[in-house]
Design an enzyme around this catalytic site. Structure first.
Site, PDB file in Angstrom:
ATOM      1  NE  ARG A 286      -1.589  -2.195   2.818  1.00 20.02           N
ATOM      2  CZ  ARG A 286      -1.692  -3.461   2.419  1.00 20.02           C
ATOM      3  NH1 ARG A 286      -2.743  -3.848   1.790  1.00 20.02           N
ATOM      4  NH2 ARG A 286      -0.734  -4.342   2.671  1.00 20.02           N
ATOM      5  CB  THR A 287       3.328   2.629   2.373  1.00 19.86           C
ATOM      6  OG1 THR A 287       2.558   2.088   3.436  1.00 19.86           O
ATOM      7  CG2 THR A 287       3.814   4.013   2.740  1.00 19.86           C
TER       8      THR A 287
ATOM      9  CE  LYS B  66      26.707  -2.695  -5.444  1.00 18.69           C
ATOM     10  NZ  LYS B  66      27.199  -1.909  -6.585  1.00 18.69           N
TER      11      LYS B  66
ATOM     12  NE  ARG C   1       6.990   0.682   5.143  1.00 14.85           N
ATOM     13  CZ  ARG C   1       5.773   0.149   5.008  1.00 14.85           C
ATOM     14  NH1 ARG C   1       5.650  -1.120   4.673  1.00 14.85           N
ATOM     15  NH2 ARG C   1       4.705   0.887   5.216  1.00 14.85           N
TER      16      ARG C   1
ATOM     17  CG  HIS D 277       3.224   3.768   8.754  1.00 14.35           C
ATOM     18  ND1 HIS D 277       3.336   4.631   7.677  1.00 14.35           N
ATOM     19  CD2 HIS D 277       2.853   2.564   8.238  1.00 14.35           C
ATOM     20  CE1 HIS D 277       3.052   3.958   6.563  1.00 14.35           C
ATOM     21  NE2 HIS D 277       2.757   2.717   6.879  1.00 14.35           N
TER      22      HIS D 277
HETATM   23  N1   CP Z   1      -0.403  -0.034   5.827  1.00 13.85           N
HETATM   24  C1   CP Z   1       0.820  -0.288   5.307  1.00 13.85           C
HETATM   25  O1   CP Z   1       1.822   0.311   5.687  1.00 13.85           O
HETATM   26  O2   CP Z   1       0.804  -1.267   4.347  1.00 13.85           O
HETATM   27  P1   CP Z   1       2.099  -1.731   3.537  1.00 13.85           P
HETATM   28  O3   CP Z   1       3.028  -2.406   4.517  1.00 13.85           O
HETATM   29  O4   CP Z   1       1.580  -2.674   2.480  1.00 13.85           O
HETATM   30  O5   CP Z   1       2.737  -0.516   2.960  1.00 13.85           O
END
Ligand code: CP
Length: 304
Positions: free
Chosen positions: A51-52, A80, A101, A129
């Site tokens: 999603r993100t 590396k 991320r 998040h």
């Molecule tokens: N909600 C969320 O962060 O989903 P993903 O891990 O798929 O990005």
């Protein structure tokens, strides 16, 4: 230059503004389709995501911009031995904004210290998040018509669930929010959220291990996945993973206008049968995620 490392980087007024822009984008998409023309978003995902990452990429493409990046750290030179700081310095030369991320808590802060473009935290370990929180706030606003005066239950993995930590940080700044923290003992909310956020801001809260007892009191139920990737011990994960499974039977005592949220992905914690209940909002959250990320990109690039 503004970053989004934690939800507290934005005031309530700025969050309201983002929500307003997201709602306008939904109504008038054509107005925004070239707003980020010639701008480039880099998505650096050192941890898996559906999603993100894809909603960020879809958001930038919907604004007329373009995207580059990686979805697997093994395909980057970090495999590396290149440091995160060097990676960020390099990608700053190729892009106008970075969404990242990383499994290490605080990695986006490290990145922001060397970046020459805005950094967006798309999830750092079990910590924060904030763009999921923007998604959650937009969803609650659309479902309830307000961001104050409701009771919200957080259920499941409150220890490692970074979306829970960020959303509580945001809700602490709104009036009349009551928290019901539903988890097994081993997955309780960390002290840095309970003491430093909830207690410092005098939020009303209770802790319980019973979803059944909490259910009739809730206006919003925020279900979470037990975060397998954060456990050191597989046996602990197996013992705890099915602590809570929301099904139609458990929902029988819930309010008729309950809103059920989940950041997704889900494993077992919400039965498929709940998907067709009108109180299920988790796929609406997915839809809202692209809209609010479009608004966020516009804001951080000063395009609005
Ligand atoms: N909600 C969320 O962060 O989903 P993903 O891990 O798929 O990005």
């Amino acid at each position: 230059m503004k970053n989004l490392l934690a939800i507290t980087d934005f005031s309530n007024k700025e969050i309201d503004e983002l929500i307003h822009i997201a709602e306008d984008i939904e109504k008038n998409p054509a107005k925004y389709q070239e707003k980020a023309k010639h701008k480039k978003l880099a998505t650096l995902f050192f941890e898996p995501s559906t999603r993100t990452r894809l909603s960020f990429e879809s958001a930038m493409l919907s604004l007329g911009g373009s995207v580059l990046g990686f979805s697997d750290a093994n395909s980057s030179s970090s495999s590396k031995g290149e440091s995160l700081s060097d990676t960020i310095r390099v990608v700053s030369c190729y892009s106008d904004i970075i969404a990242m991320r990383h499994p290490k808590e605080g990695a986006p802060l490290v990145a922001s210290n060397v970046a020459s473009v805005p950094i967006i935290n798309a999830g750092d370990g079990g910590h924060n998040h904030p763009t999921q929180t923007l998604t959650d706030l937009l969803t609650i606003k659309k479902e309830k018509g307000r961001l104050d005066n409701f009771t919200i239950g957080f259920c499941g993995d409150l220890k490692f669930g970074r979306t829970v930590h960020s959303l509580i940080q945001a809700l602490a700044r709104y009036k009349g929010i009551k928290l019901v923290l539903i988890s097994p003992d081993e997955l309780k909310l960390p002290d840095y959220v309970k003491k430093d956020v909830i207690e410092k801001s005098n939020m009303d809260y209770v802790e319980t291990d019973s979803l059944e007892k909490a259910m009739p009191t809730l206006d919003v139920l925020y279900m979470t996945r037990v975060q397998q990737e954060r456990f050191f011990n597989e046996d602990d994960y197996l013992r705890l993973r099915d602590s809570y499974i929301l099904d139609m039977d458990k929902l029988s005592s819930a309010k008729k206008d309950l809103s059920i949220l989940h950041p997704l992905p889900r494993v077992n914690e919400i039965s498929i049968e709940v998907d067709s209940d009108e109180r299920a909002c988790y796929f609406k959250q997915v839809y809202n995620g692209r809209l609010i990320r479009m608004a966020l990109i516009l804001k951080l690039l000063n395009l609005i």
